[in-house]
Design a protein around this motif. Structure first.
Motif, PDB file in Angstrom:
ATOM      1  N   TYR A  98       0.845  -1.182   0.000  1.00  0.00           N
ATOM      2  CA  TYR A  98       0.000   0.000   0.000  1.00  0.00           C
ATOM      3  C   TYR A  98       0.891   1.246   0.000  1.00  0.00           C
ATOM      4  O   TYR A  98       2.101   1.170   0.201  1.00  0.00           O
ATOM      5  CB  TYR A  98      -0.879  -0.044   1.259  1.00  0.00           C
ATOM      6  N   THR A  99       0.263   2.378  -0.209  1.00  0.00           N
ATOM      7  CA  THR A  99       0.921   3.669  -0.052  1.00  0.00           C
ATOM      8  C   THR A  99       1.687   3.665   1.277  1.00  0.00           C
ATOM      9  O   THR A  99       1.149   3.225   2.287  1.00  0.00           O
ATOM     10  CB  THR A  99      -0.152   4.770  -0.036  1.00  0.00           C
ATOM     11  N   PRO A 100       2.928   4.135   1.274  1.00  0.00           N
ATOM     12  CA  PRO A 100       3.779   3.948   2.455  1.00  0.00           C
ATOM     13  C   PRO A 100       3.477   4.905   3.604  1.00  0.00           C
ATOM     14  O   PRO A 100       4.369   5.608   4.096  1.00  0.00           O
ATOM     15  CB  PRO A 100       5.186   4.158   1.890  1.00  0.00           C
ATOM     16  N   TYR A 101       2.230   4.899   4.058  1.00  0.00           N
ATOM     17  CA  TYR A 101       1.875   5.754   5.191  1.00  0.00           C
ATOM     18  C   TYR A 101       2.439   5.219   6.509  1.00  0.00           C
ATOM     19  O   TYR A 101       2.552   5.963   7.477  1.00  0.00           O
ATOM     20  CB  TYR A 101       0.350   5.867   5.324  1.00  0.00           C
ATOM     21  N   GLN A 102       2.731   3.917   6.543  1.00  0.00           N
ATOM     22  CA  GLN A 102       3.317   3.338   7.757  1.00  0.00           C
ATOM     23  C   GLN A 102       4.792   3.088   7.459  1.00  0.00           C
ATOM     24  O   GLN A 102       5.169   2.007   6.985  1.00  0.00           O
ATOM     25  CB  GLN A 102       2.610   2.029   8.130  1.00  0.00           C
ATOM     26  N   PRO A 103       5.639   4.069   7.736  1.00  0.00           N
ATOM     27  CA  PRO A 103       7.009   3.976   7.235  1.00  0.00           C
ATOM     28  C   PRO A 103       7.795   2.812   7.825  1.00  0.00           C
ATOM     29  O   PRO A 103       8.718   2.303   7.178  1.00  0.00           O
ATOM     30  CB  PRO A 103       7.625   5.320   7.640  1.00  0.00           C
ATOM     31  N   GLU A 104       7.460   2.350   8.984  1.00  0.00           N
ATOM     32  CA  GLU A 104       8.224   1.264   9.598  1.00  0.00           C
ATOM     33  C   GLU A 104       8.207   0.001   8.740  1.00  0.00           C
ATOM     34  O   GLU A 104       9.162  -0.779   8.767  1.00  0.00           O
ATOM     35  CB  GLU A 104       7.678   0.921  10.993  1.00  0.00           C
ATOM     36  N   SER A 106       7.492   0.117   5.377  1.00  0.00           N
ATOM     37  CA  SER A 106       7.472   0.581   3.981  1.00  0.00           C
ATOM     38  C   SER A 106       8.795   1.203   3.573  1.00  0.00           C
ATOM     39  O   SER A 106       8.839   2.020   2.661  1.00  0.00           O
ATOM     40  CB  SER A 106       6.358   1.615   3.780  1.00  0.00           C
ATOM     41  N   VAL A 306      10.416   8.792   5.098  1.00  0.00           N
ATOM     42  CA  VAL A 306       8.979   8.956   5.355  1.00  0.00           C
ATOM     43  C   VAL A 306       8.357   9.783   4.230  1.00  0.00           C
ATOM     44  O   VAL A 306       9.068  10.482   3.505  1.00  0.00           O
ATOM     45  CB  VAL A 306       8.711   9.710   6.680  1.00  0.00           C
TER      46      VAL A 306
ATOM     47  N   ASN B  60       9.489  -4.117   2.913  1.00  0.00           N
ATOM     48  CA  ASN B  60       8.089  -3.741   2.690  1.00  0.00           C
ATOM     49  C   ASN B  60       7.140  -4.807   3.192  1.00  0.00           C
ATOM     50  O   ASN B  60       7.456  -5.998   3.141  1.00  0.00           O
ATOM     51  CB  ASN B  60       7.824  -3.598   1.188  1.00  0.00           C
ATOM     52  N   TYR B  68      -3.877  -6.958   5.660  1.00  0.00           N
ATOM     53  CA  TYR B  68      -3.902  -5.491   5.603  1.00  0.00           C
ATOM     54  C   TYR B  68      -5.285  -5.013   6.017  1.00  0.00           C
ATOM     55  O   TYR B  68      -6.129  -4.773   5.147  1.00  0.00           O
ATOM     56  CB  TYR B  68      -3.738  -5.062   4.157  1.00  0.00           C
ATOM     57  N   MET B  75      -7.640  -3.488   0.261  1.00  0.00           N
ATOM     58  CA  MET B  75      -6.396  -4.189  -0.052  1.00  0.00           C
ATOM     59  C   MET B  75      -6.686  -5.680  -0.129  1.00  0.00           C
ATOM     60  O   MET B  75      -6.484  -6.425   0.827  1.00  0.00           O
ATOM     61  CB  MET B  75      -5.346  -3.888   1.014  1.00  0.00           C
ATOM     62  N   GLY B 274       2.361   0.067  -3.972  1.00  0.00           N
ATOM     63  CA  GLY B 274       3.030   1.075  -3.144  1.00  0.00           C
ATOM     64  C   GLY B 274       2.545   2.480  -3.449  1.00  0.00           C
ATOM     65  O   GLY B 274       3.226   3.453  -3.153  1.00  0.00           O
ATOM     66  N   ARG B 467      12.852  -0.421  10.493  1.00  0.00           N
ATOM     67  CA  ARG B 467      13.047   0.839  11.206  1.00  0.00           C
ATOM     68  C   ARG B 467      11.994   0.945  12.291  1.00  0.00           C
ATOM     69  O   ARG B 467      10.890   0.432  12.145  1.00  0.00           O
ATOM     70  CB  ARG B 467      12.885   2.049  10.261  1.00  0.00           C
TER      71      ARG B 467
END
Lengths: 449, 489, 449, 489
Positions: A98-104, A106, A306, B60, B68, B75, B274, B467
């Motif tokens: 998905y769109t990388p809104y959850q950077p951890e 993504s 981010v 990822n 999800y 999703m 993405g 991270r």
């Protein structure tokens, strides 16, 4: 059905847990008059094999570019994409994320977007680039809106060198915004004079380089003129491979650069999806539309990435956003950045040189065809061929197609209202064009003219 | 394992693509504009590049790796058949400006998909070219504005948008020169019909209603809303983001909709990738159909024809062109492969299972979390943060803790009408076992939060990710948006 | 060169670290007489595009199975492989991983091998299966060797139902081992009598079921006979889809089952690589050749998988090993297990029923062709068609090919020395065979006979 | 994240493949042998299957994810072009029993690859069908035995094999009815030529020498060895596992080799795939060529012909058939794509870089680890465990500790002639940066071991993997080789 995991037993157990007697009862908020009791009268589901057959049948009705000598460009170029690009692209962690809104979870997407932005800024010679837009045409329209926002002015000048689809998209986008478009006539000779037109009402001038008809221009005088009048210079580029050979817009004073990124990584795909590249100067970054990845650190102090500056965007700013855009072309950006990373500086420059050299070679070979001449005196990998006063390029294209050659595009396909463009044929070559392709074209042209 | 930037991996003179030698460049043909300075791109070999992107991908999360439970994003499983079909050389190695008789199969793909979209929605027309949902919204509003302008009603410049709407709704309206007038919600999580009626007037161009709405509820007074809207001379734009809940069970035409975009990447299972590319075809009512943008496919004699100019449009009044070329063709192929695979029966089953799954989550979690509204939901279940009261744990903390348990977080803080919202859309492609596993984890986390004293632990999550929580403030305050030579890790 | 990361500067720096003046000096142990100073006189390296062109040119010289009505089987069957199989197979973590000798970083491979072994044991009705062999033919040869080892006897009986390639491979393998082969005549009518042949010198009898000519046999009497004489019954199977419909060898008393796994997951690939399935009884596991994955626990007590019982293998036992085999067909086993997992019990049974039903349908349609008849009275998805006394099936196959139909295989392709087999044509159908394919075959057969 | 077995994920009645309905089965045609009991396979949906294998893959290490310093296995980059070519429908959707005129392109693939293998090795013939290296060894020995039998020398039944040889060498010899006589090594890590000569005699069929040998050294007395062997009427079988070191720099024909297998999955970069499929074409000398197994491709008029029977072999004396069909065709395509990409210049550069990389590791690590032999190595560097003396850390512990640093272990305890061997083959596709990173890690680990007191820490490694060290003893003592209904995790 292979995509649906529930068994009837599962469904019964779940309904029991919900306390509902059947699924229909869950739809009770739908007004009775609008509820359908039966599947809609359309075909029922099919197996993989049947779907493959149906789509293969459609595929068989097309003449695919790779199967014949091919010379079509007009804003979209057929370059060779390394095999590794597509195989990496289809990794589920890229494809189904998905769109990388959850950077951890993504960092993969965010790091490649950061790398992509860096590459686009370098290519265009600009300071900063966004994480991509839908395509070159919409990026161009967004640039016009952004220029108006930056300058707080209402007039946008569209050069005759601009791709007609980009022009139309920009005109449509501005239509109800209160901004005004001044559109110049198509410019096959790359002779138009924009210098006198820029005034204190001008938000920006948008030119394409190389132009739609192929010509390459030195934009420095125009940039100076724009800046003297307080307007921005927006430069559009159709084939990013040209950045390997031609002075980048940033070095010539552009304030915004927009480009179509499809050339790298993606193949033709009948023109969509595209990949809008969008770059500008640092000072305008908060006026820029579209998603942005930025570098930061995590709770342990490690470098990470981010999505940032989202206060520009619609989900925060709503009607005051820089744009309504809410997605980018993530996967296309990935294909682009992978292809460009494989090429590197060395590969891109060589590729650009090869494209240009082959175009020059085609021009040379075309000297054998009586009565035709290349318009203008510069080009990258595409030029406008003048077929002779009484010739209709669109008929020539059809005649070539009958002979199994996809021999360029007639300018009249875009400009039906300009009879003087009727004899003009746009011809593009890339590294995929072979010597024998060119010979076949020259022979067929000789025959049909 | 850390992965450097490509700029840190390169070494001048390597190459990942072998390019044939070119003869020396003919400067004559470059107007003296040959590039002077190097671009600065790094040179890598193919093995390095393959390893770089493989390693990046491993950082990822994707549907292929886990569940999800994102609200408002559908999703669902992305079939690999669709990917395979989207790579048939006869379908993708086509240039949009080939002579039309050489691309009849491609036009058939577009036309067949359009046929399905019209059939499923009951709408007479569809604009295929919008590139994404927001783009489709804008396209629908442009058609509305074109209609009004064409009918001497260009004073209609106000658009009514419920408070709970996606941010794209007002943003798209603004791009059409409209002002946005918010409509409040009832405590049933639905549009306040009385308030809406009160706001309708001769200057209203349209209403924009998401249905099922962003609270996961069906607007049960939708027919009344549509009727009042039409009576006021305005149009009903429906945001189709949540169309997956009702495909095959409701034709939106029967709800009085005049225009609705369809996110092919949600409802018809083309990959999110993405963040794009998507596609947002927009279905249109009889009245709006003539204003659909260029290009479009028409049946013409034995074949199909792509109309690229108003002059050849047979009397239509296209409001313009919304993007280059002919639409998101690569996405169309995938959506069509999915639709043909599912069929009308499968699509109906899918929306039934999607709603079943959401209600199952609502039922299983209802006693632990705090559901925002009563009654059955549609395809997503909405909770607020009352269950976290006094725990010191926020919605954000709670969601981040899910990551360490192997799940992607649900959608947080949306819709805005609910405090500390947690919105979950399980979709029909998740099995009961997956939902049960998720429910157990959510319950355990809720119990831990409720027990108190765990706030610091929640705030430290996630711990097992490439991270940990990232400093978004620093990112926005001193933006670093690109690598520069000499810049350091 | 795109696959080689070193720059000249890298090479110089590395030579300096080594203390060598050039790379040639590192080759100083090669006798001077054998050192080459120049690249060998063969073509130089090519770009991706050029290699694609070269191989596509070769591809264009073939008539691919999917492009025409297709009825070839004879041990290798064209089934539809779901798209997800190949896309998952090409994930780098599967594709580019090594033999899982380091289990901590190979649990992916080890778990799918464990699952694969379980599936193969279930399909065949046996207790235990190995992690695969090269192909069905070599698995068959290994079974013969293993049976001799288990029974400490020297004679192997090969049924006339056995695929001729499997027979030849087995004969070749036994050639210098001191074991003796007794090979029966080809058996198109599935009438051969093996019962009387088993004696106290017999290590095993190897039969194929369904047989090479299609016939399905009840093997229980033969199994009893073998066991009474202290011999093993080895059963070979060519199409594992048949396990979905036909009583498994294990249920009929087989001691070893070998099969070709290509049918599931892999496509035709001109016959290679194949996938040898090998299953037996628990009591023989330490006599079994090939790799084995087994379940165990890790240092934290968690379930995990390792390669096990390697004391049977060549890298420990050297010349006393059960076989010289040192690899398996890992990736093919992965394709097989993925396809079978997608099918599941429900899918495999339906698929097998469909294959059989379509074969019956073809037999019915062939009744329209004068003078031909199906030999034997049972088959799964392939049968032997007798074309008439004076007919030569190989000429018929060529004539069909001229008409764009790949219409089966002539038995004489395998048995040139048996003139009585000349009129026999082997015809296979699978779920990929359409009604119109069958009609085209029937029409063309009518024409050429 | 734990991943269950497929048997634990299934639920009866799901399906991952939609199969068209079949008419009822005609029991008449099944000899009454329709399956009675269910098979017991689990039913899963496609989304579950895709997720299962994606997750499993993430528990694997591969070249794509990191460096593989394995000795004797040539784990080099696997080009994706080769994978793409191996999926061209015109090449792979072919049945081996199609009429030969419909597969001329496929025969050309085989013939072109054979041409390259012969040209590179200088050998006149090649048997293409062996499926793997060990299979190719056996094929070469079978040809030797067939030659001797055909020449009345079937008393030659002894094979000389150096102590350092791969285990497949003696195992393959045994399968040809040969006895194996080991030849000792010198303290220079090479065959003891005097001892070998002493063992040569009229009953010796052949010697089997790996060159470069398994210590990573070139047998510098190879010409003398070959001469003595030939003088004794025996053949020289060369194990080609290490051919990657010398491609394009040495023709094995010039070394007096009579037969050598080539591991396409090592030297020519086709994927190892977690253990196969490989391919082991075997080049043969003039004398052995007539005995090459069926099938083989010959030029015949304008076209190519696959010889499938002795009768049509034009007077050859094939020793038989080593597998079904025509060889590992899918592997051939990949190898050919690689070879055409590299060309003769690239292949020579590759072996040069492979040897350079190994010597670089030897030089950089020589002061820290203990190299087993002097002088330059070929494509792999061999160390023994003297550097671990008194540290309490074994070769195994040391290698497992590498895993936690992101590297696959090197080959351990092979070759057997060296105590606690650590064998490293970096291959030519690893960059200097990767090697430098690896060297730093190895040095740091060696320093930690040398400092003492770290043995327990080493023995606890790896810690950050999907599983920690596994109990191999339990696995072998009470084998669990399959899942059974009711068996538990």
């Amino acid at each position: 059905m292979r995509y649906l995991p529930h068994t009837e037993a599962d469904r019964r157990a779940m309904l029991a847990a919900i306390g509902a007697k059947d699924v229909d009862s869950l739809f009770r908020d739908v007004p009775a008059a609008a509820r359908l009791d039966q599947p809609i009268d359309l075909p029922r589901g099919q197996s993989e094999m049947e779907v493959e057959r149906a789509l293969s049948r459609m595929a068989a009705k097309n003449l695919s570019a790779g199967s014949v000598p091919f010379f079509i460009g007009a804003g979209l170029y057929r370059h060779h994409v390394p095999a590794s690009v597509d195989q990496l692209l289809t990794r589920g962690e890229f494809l189904t994320s998905y769109t990388p809104y959850q950077p951890e979870v993504s960092q993969g997407t965010l790091q490649y977007l950061f790398e992509f932005q860096s590459q686009v800024a370098m290519l265009t010679g600009m300071e900063v680039a966004n994480a991509s837009m839908y395509d070159g045409a919409t990026a161009c329209a967004e640039a016009a809106v952004m220029a108006a926002r930056v300058t707080k002015r209402g007039k946008v000048i569209l050069s005759g060198s601009l791709h007609p689809h980009w022009r139309e998209t920009t005109e449509t986008t501005l239509k109800y915004t209160g901004l005004e478009c001044e559109t110049l006539a198509p410019d096959p000779l790359a002779m138009e004079d924009l210098m006198g037109r820029v005034d204190s009402r001008t938000a920006c001038v948008i030119v394409q380089n190389p132009g739609f008809f192929g010509g390459i221009k030195d934009l420095r005088p125009l940039a100076e003129e724009c800046h003297a009048e307080g307007a921005l210079l927006v430069v559009a580029v159709a084939d990013p491979v040209s950045f390997g050979l031609i002075e980048p817009p940033g070095a010539m004073g552009a304030d915004i650069v927009v480009a179509e990124g499809q050339s790298l990584g993606m193949g033709l795909q009948f023109g969509g999806p595209g990949l809008g590249l969008f770059a500008t100067r640092d000072k305008y970054v908060r006026q820029m539309p579209g998603r942005l990845a930025g570098q930061t650190v995590d709770a342990d102090g490690k470098r990470g990435f981010v999505l940032t500056l989202s206060t520009r965007e619609q989900h925060i700013r709503r009607e005051k956003a820089t744009s309504n855009i809410c997605t980018n072309s993530g996967l296309c950006a990935l294909a682009f950045t992978m292809h460009l990373t494989l090429l590197g500086e060395t590969g891109l420059v060589r590729l650009a040189e090869l494209n240009h050299a082959l175009a020059v070679r085609l021009e040379t070979k075309l000297k054998r065809v009586k009565g035709v001449r290349v318009l203008g005196n510069s080009y990258f990998n595409e030029f406008a061929l003048y077929l002779g006063e009484d010739k209709d390029a669109s008929e020539v294209v059809d005649a070539l197609a009958e002979r199994g050659i996809l021999g360029g595009v007639a300018a009249s396909r875009f400009y039906p209202e300009w009879p003087e463009l009727r004899p003009i044929l746009l011809l593009a070559v890339t590294e995929t064009t072979t010597e024998s392709d060119m010979d076949a074209l020259v022979a067929a042209l000789t025959e049909v003219l | 394992i850390e992965e450097p930037l490509i700029f840190e991996l390169g070494s001048a003179g390597r190459v990942g693509v072998d390019v044939a030698d070119a003869p020396p460049v003919d400067e004559d043909r470059l107007s003296g504009l040959r590039r002077k300075a190097p671009i600065g791109l790094p040179d890598l070999s193919e093995p390095q590049v393959v390893r770089h992107y493989t390693r990046l991908s491993q950082k990822n999360y994707g549907i292929d790796t886990g569940f999800y439970p994102l609200g408002s994003c559908t999703m669902k499983h992305n079939p690999r058949l669709s990917e395979k079909m989207a790579r048939l050389p006869g379908l993708v190695d086509l240039h949009p400006f080939q002579p039309q008789k050489t691309v009849q199969g491609a036009l058939e793909v577009i036309d067949t998909l359009a046929h399905w979209l019209k059939g499923l929605t009951g709408m007479p027309a569809v604009a295929m070219s919008p590139a994404a949902g927001a783009h489709g919204e804008w396209c629908g509003l442009m058609a509305i504005r074109a209609y009004h302008d064409d009918h001497g009603e260009n004073h209609r410049r106000r658009v009514l948008v419920p408070e709970s709407a996606h941010g794209t709704n007002p943003a798209s309206a603004a791009m059409c020169g409209y002002s946005v007038d918010p409509v409040p919600a009832t405590d049933r999580g639905r549009v306040d019909v009385a308030a809406l009626k009160a706001k309708l007037g001769p200057d209203v161009a349209c209403i924009m209603v998401t249905n099922p709405n962003t609270c996961g509820l069906f607007e049960d007074e939708i027919l009344e809303i549509a009727e009042a809207t039409h009576a006021a001379g305005a149009f009903f734009y429906c945001d189709g983001a949540n169309y997956n809940a009702i495909v095959g069970r409701v034709k939106v035409a029967d709800l009085g909709v005049d225009a609705m975009h369809i996110n092919l990447h949600k409802t018809f299972s083309t990959p999110h990738g993405g963040g794009g590319p998507g596609a947002g075809p927009t279905v249109l009512s009889e009245k709006l159909a003539p204003y659909a943008p260029l290009p479009f496919v028409v049946h013409d004699g034995d074949g199909l024809r792509m109309v690229e100019h108003p002059e050849s449009s047979g009397g239509a009044k296209p409001f313009g062109r919304v993007k280059g070329y002919h639409g998101q063709f690569g996405v169309f192929i995938r959506a069509l492969a999915y639709i043909l695979s599912m069929g009308s029966d499968g699509l109906r089953q899918a929306s039934s299972d999607a709603v079943l799954n959401a209600n199952y989550l609502l039922a299983r979690l209802g006693g632990t979390l705090t559901p925002s509204f009563e009654g059955p939901c549609m395809h997503e279940a909405l909770f607020d943060d009352r269950f976290l009261k006094d725990s010191g744990v926020t919605t954000l903390d709670f969601a981040k803790a899910l990551i360490d348990e192997g799940f992607h977080p649900m959608t947080m803080y949306f819709p805005l009408v609910v405090h500390g919202a947690l919105l979950m859309e399980p979709t029909e492609t998740e099995s009961k076992e997956t939902l049960d596993g998720y429910v157990e984890v959510v319950k355990a986390l809720a119990a831990k939060a409720a027990a108190g004293g765990a706030a610091d632990e929640f705030k430290a999550a996630p711990k097992y990710t490439p991270r940990r929580r990232l400093d978004e403030t620093q990112a926005a305050r001193s933006p670093v948006l690109r690598w520069k030579p000499g810049s350091n890790a």
